[in-house]
Write a protein that holds these residues in place. Structure first.
Motif, short mmCIF file in Angstrom:
data_model
loop_
_atom_site.label_atom_id
_atom_site.label_comp_id
_atom_site.label_asym_id
_atom_site.label_seq_id
_atom_site.Cartn_x
_atom_site.Cartn_y
_atom_site.Cartn_z
N ARG A 182 11.56 -47.83 -40.17
CA ARG A 182 10.33 -48.26 -40.85
C ARG A 182 9.56 -49.20 -39.94
N LEU A 183 8.37 -49.60 -40.39
CA LEU A 183 7.55 -50.54 -39.64
C LEU A 183 7.92 -51.97 -40.01
N VAL A 184 8.08 -52.82 -39.01
CA VAL A 184 8.39 -54.24 -39.25
C VAL A 184 7.29 -55.08 -38.60
N PRO A 185 6.92 -56.21 -39.26
CA PRO A 185 5.76 -56.99 -38.80
C PRO A 185 6.08 -57.97 -37.68
N ARG A 186 5.03 -58.24 -36.88
CA ARG A 186 5.12 -59.27 -35.85
C ARG A 186 3.70 -59.67 -35.47
N LEU A 187 3.45 -60.97 -35.40
CA LEU A 187 2.13 -61.46 -35.00
C LEU A 187 2.02 -61.36 -33.48
N VAL A 188 1.02 -60.60 -33.00
CA VAL A 188 0.88 -60.38 -31.56
C VAL A 188 -0.60 -60.40 -31.17
N GLN A 189 -0.84 -60.46 -29.87
CA GLN A 189 -2.19 -60.30 -29.34
C GLN A 189 -2.64 -58.85 -29.59
N ILE A 190 -3.90 -58.67 -29.88
CA ILE A 190 -4.41 -57.32 -30.06
C ILE A 190 -4.41 -56.60 -28.71
N PRO A 191 -3.80 -55.42 -28.63
CA PRO A 191 -3.80 -54.69 -27.35
C PRO A 191 -5.23 -54.41 -26.87
N ARG A 192 -5.38 -54.33 -25.58
CA ARG A 192 -6.71 -54.12 -25.00
C ARG A 192 -7.22 -52.70 -25.23
N VAL A 193 -6.29 -51.72 -25.34
CA VAL A 193 -6.65 -50.32 -25.59
C VAL A 193 -6.13 -49.91 -26.96
N ILE A 194 -7.00 -49.33 -27.77
CA ILE A 194 -6.65 -48.97 -29.14
C ILE A 194 -7.08 -47.54 -29.44
N HIS A 195 -6.16 -46.77 -30.01
CA HIS A 195 -6.50 -45.43 -30.52
C HIS A 195 -6.81 -45.57 -32.00
N ASN A 196 -8.05 -45.30 -32.37
CA ASN A 196 -8.46 -45.42 -33.76
C ASN A 196 -8.15 -44.14 -34.52
N ARG A 197 -7.26 -44.24 -35.52
CA ARG A 197 -6.92 -43.11 -36.38
C ARG A 197 -7.36 -43.36 -37.82
N VAL A 198 -8.22 -44.38 -38.01
CA VAL A 198 -8.67 -44.76 -39.35
C VAL A 198 -9.91 -43.96 -39.72
N LEU A 199 -9.89 -43.40 -40.91
CA LEU A 199 -11.07 -42.71 -41.45
C LEU A 199 -11.40 -43.37 -42.79
N THR A 200 -12.45 -44.20 -42.80
CA THR A 200 -12.75 -44.96 -44.00
C THR A 200 -14.24 -45.20 -44.13
N GLY A 201 -14.70 -45.30 -45.37
CA GLY A 201 -16.07 -45.69 -45.63
C GLY A 201 -16.15 -47.16 -46.02
N ASP A 202 -15.01 -47.86 -46.02
CA ASP A 202 -14.98 -49.27 -46.40
C ASP A 202 -15.76 -50.10 -45.38
#
Length: 359
Positions: free
Chosen positions: A64-84
């Protein structure tokens, strides 16, 4: 090991946190990442902290996914599809500060059609498409035996109506509604179906058939480790006979493309057909990418007629990819994860140049 951000829909993140499966194969990101010396950090825009420097990121621990506070990576693949609006605002901000590929784009099908139409070399792949009006619908019904009325913005076949002309009568097929009527009633029915929303009218293509049913083709078109558009896979989606839709969520089924075209085309014709589809898909991706340089991962729905000529039905900017899995095309399925990761790898290792060379 460099980190790569993988931005996912909220529902997908929640499933991952619980250890439940979804259409996103999180272990694939991790496995391919190890080969490329990259560690994926999964998050949704709402996990980004004020200032856009840190994120409540999540890491795959094998179950499963476990949380950790980290720096945002410089390269990001956006897989979000939202109208929010809030989520989109975060993606916009990150796109200015980081290298976000497959960022926010225009999804209005009419506007996409206009962008593509600007390139004369790909017009032959584009069915006749106009904004909905009663007058345009009359003109289309005079000209074409099959006409589609579909939302300008929408996915998985929701809201799509198919109209077939049979003599002086018309078959109206939409969702669970299926009826035959004369033209005056049809025009009233469609007006009620559209209900003042933004819809398109599109010429219906006489699609090739498999086992007596029409099919279209999901084509995964992605940028690879050489930053070039490539076709990662093609799979046939066979229409549900009741609603004539091929979307898997609407009763369609996926089969290998070679299986779908084997009965109609010779071996040489099959190869030529797949080459035509590949050429069309890459040209369309390049044209779309001229307007949105961050694009690197597309899922196109294409159709072919009985001569193997390809036509674009629509472009999806968040291909869920599971049609490859459902068709048993496991190598293609995994390739749709590998190519974006290889593309990300080149962006990470090109430093600041990556932001300038997204196109």
């Amino acid at each position: 090991m460099k980190r790569i951000g993988i931005m996912l829909d909220w529902g997908i993140m929640q499933k991952g946190i619980k250890g439940d499966k979804s259409y996103e194969r999180l272990p694939y990101y991790v496995e391919i990442g190890k080969e490329l010396d990259m560690e994926p950090v999964f998050f949704h825009p709402f996990h980004v902290l004020a200032g856009d420097e840190k994120v409540h990121g999540y890491f795959w621990n094998g179950n499963r996914l476990v949380p950790r506070l980290v720096q945002i990576p410089r390269v990001i693949h956006n897989r979000v599809l939202t109208g929010d609006g809030r989520a989109r605002a975060v993606i916009q901000r990150l796109s200015r500060k980081k290298t976000v590929f497959n960022g926010l784009v225009v999804r209005d099908k009419r506007k996409v059609h206009q962008m593509l139409w600007k390139n004369p070399s790909i017009r032959k792949y584009l069915p006749h498409t106009v904004p909905y009006s009663a007058e345009q619908l009359r003109l289309f019904l005079e000209k074409y035996r099959i006409v589609y009325v579909k939302p300008s913005i929408g996915s998985v076949g929701i809201g799509v109506a198919r109209i077939e002309k049979h003599g002086n009568e018309y078959h109206f097929i939409a969702s669970k509604k299926r009826s035959t009527m004369a033209l005056p009633k049809l025009l009233r029915t469609v007006r009620k179906w559209v209900a003042g929303r933004r819809f398109l009218i599109q010429q219906g293509i006489h699609l090739a058939r498999y086992e007596g049913k029409t099919f279209d083709i999901r084509v995964s078109v992605q940028k690879n480790g050489e930053r070039e558009w490539t076709v990662s896979g093609m799979v046939a989606k066979v229409a549900n006979q009741k609603n004539k839709l091929s979307n898997l969520s609407r009763g369609g089924r996926a089969v290998p493309l070679t299986t779908a075209i084997a009965a109609t085309f010779t071996a040489d014709e099959q190869l030529e057909t797949m080459e035509r589809i590949t050429e069309a898909a890459i040209e369309i991706a390049k044209q779309y990418g001229q307007h949105f340089p961050s694009l690197a991962d597309l899922g196109m729905d294409m159709g072919i007629d009985d001569k193997g000529n390809p036509f674009l039905i629509e472009v999806n900017v968040r291909d869920q990819r599971y049609s490859f899995y459902k068709a048993g095309e496991k190598a293609m399925f995994k390739r749709t994860y590998r190519h974006p990761m290889e593309y990300a790898h080149t962006l990470i290792h090109e430093g600041k140049k990556g932001k300038q060379q997204l196109a």
